[in-house]
Scaffold this active site. Structure first.
Site, short mmCIF file in Angstrom:
data_model
loop_
_atom_site.label_atom_id
_atom_site.label_comp_id
_atom_site.label_asym_id
_atom_site.label_seq_id
_atom_site.Cartn_x
_atom_site.Cartn_y
_atom_site.Cartn_z
N LYS A 111 58.76 -2.79 49.21
CA LYS A 111 59.75 -1.87 48.67
C LYS A 111 59.33 -1.41 47.27
CE LYS A 111 63.72 -3.63 51.25
NZ LYS A 111 65.09 -4.21 51.17
N HIS A 156 63.15 -8.82 61.97
CA HIS A 156 63.68 -9.40 60.73
C HIS A 156 64.05 -10.86 60.93
CE1 HIS A 156 64.47 -8.06 56.69
NE2 HIS A 156 65.57 -8.77 56.65
#
Length: 305
Positions: free
Chosen positions: A181, A251
């Site tokens: 990110k 995830h």
């Protein structure tokens, strides 16, 4: 001042100064515009006229239509927008400074236990062996096995997996370079099983799927282009069903990797670094998962506990 123009300035600021991904920037833009449109519909067409009460009324209305987690996300976006507007002289006051984010129930992330994770990897490996006489199907099976091994061995996000290039993997010291990110890079180690799966994929599987569209992408789709996140999710779900383990997402493999590392004695900050968490608090969620698993094992070992 035109609200649309102001929001676009805010979005430009997020891109330039904060290094947020386009997906995150688009979410901020959508949430803020939705809030301002709702305020305008109630008569608040000027930003200077917006009050804390107006924003609380907006939150109250939104709570009837969206989940608590969505409302929390929207509230954070709006609060950040008004803080930016004050800091950059767009407003003389910040009506959102005292706006509270809705409290979310604390839920533990879903994880596989070590046995289930092992069964998932073994089944993917066995599927590749079963496809030995079908080159294209074997190439896909080798790819799927390598993706599962990397996701579990490293705990990387699915977006990070699909963005990896051939040069991202360093076999000499068994590490991969990951772009996370905010375009932040980190180096993550992996083990021998993941190395073996990657080598089989790149040497035997990837050449079968390569096309002029492949470029340097590490993982390819069935038609040779860089693999899509949706395809990876489908692979994980399908392989979980085939292995007879709880249905999970990529995830959840990330959660599993973190939990098993902590169970194995890894330091919390080491896990934070590996997962690319900006806050240690995020990583600490996995200590709670480990405790819950410990309780479960204790009850199995001591039924009268």
């Amino acid at each position: 001042m035109d609200a649309q123009y102001t929001v676009e300035r805010f979005v430009d600021y997020l891109r330039a100064a904060k290094g947020l991904s386009e997906h995150t920037v688009a979410a901020y833009r959508s949430d803020v515009l939705q809030c301002l449109d709702a305020l305008a519909a109630s008569g608040k067409t000027e930003l200077d006229g917006v009050t804390l009460s107006d924003l609380r009324m907006w939150m109250g209305e939104e709570s009837h239509h969206v989940s608590k987690s969505s409302l929390a996300r929207k509230t954070i976006a709006v609060r950040r927008f008004f803080a930016w507007a004050l800091e950059h002289g767009v407003l003389t006051h910040n009506p959102a400074s005292a706006l509270k984010t809705p409290k979310l129930p604390k839920t533990l992330p879903a994880v596989l236990n070590e046995t289930q994770a092992g069964a998932l990897m073994d089944e993917a490996d066995a599927e590749a062996a079963r496809r030995d006489d079908e080159p294209h199907a074997r190439a896909l099976a080798l790819r799927d096995c390598a993706m599962l091994e990397v996701l579990y061995a490293t705990g990387i996000r699915v977006a990070e997996l699909v963005s990896m290039d051939l040069g991202s993997v360093h076999y000499g010291n068994r590490t991969i370079t990951v772009t996370g990110k905010g375009d932040k890079q980190r180096v993550v180690p992996f083990g021998v099983p993941a190395q073996h799966a990657l080598e089989q994929w790149t040497e035997q599987g990837r050449p079968c799927l390569m096309t002029p569209r492949s470029g340097n992408a590490l993982f390819l789709g069935a038609r040779g282009a860089r693999i899509d996140q949706r395809v990876v999710r489908g692979v994980v779900h399908r392989e979980a069903v085939r292995a007879g383990v709880p249905d999970i997402s990529p995830h959840a493999l990330r959660h599993s990797a973190a939990t098993h590392m902590l169970d194995g004695g890894a330091d919390l900050r080491e896990v934070q670094e590996m997962l690319g968490h900006s806050s240690l608090e995020t990583t600490q969620r996995y200590t709670h998962v480990s405790i819950e698993q410990l309780k479960s094992r204790y009850k199995q070992a001591f039924p009268r506990a």
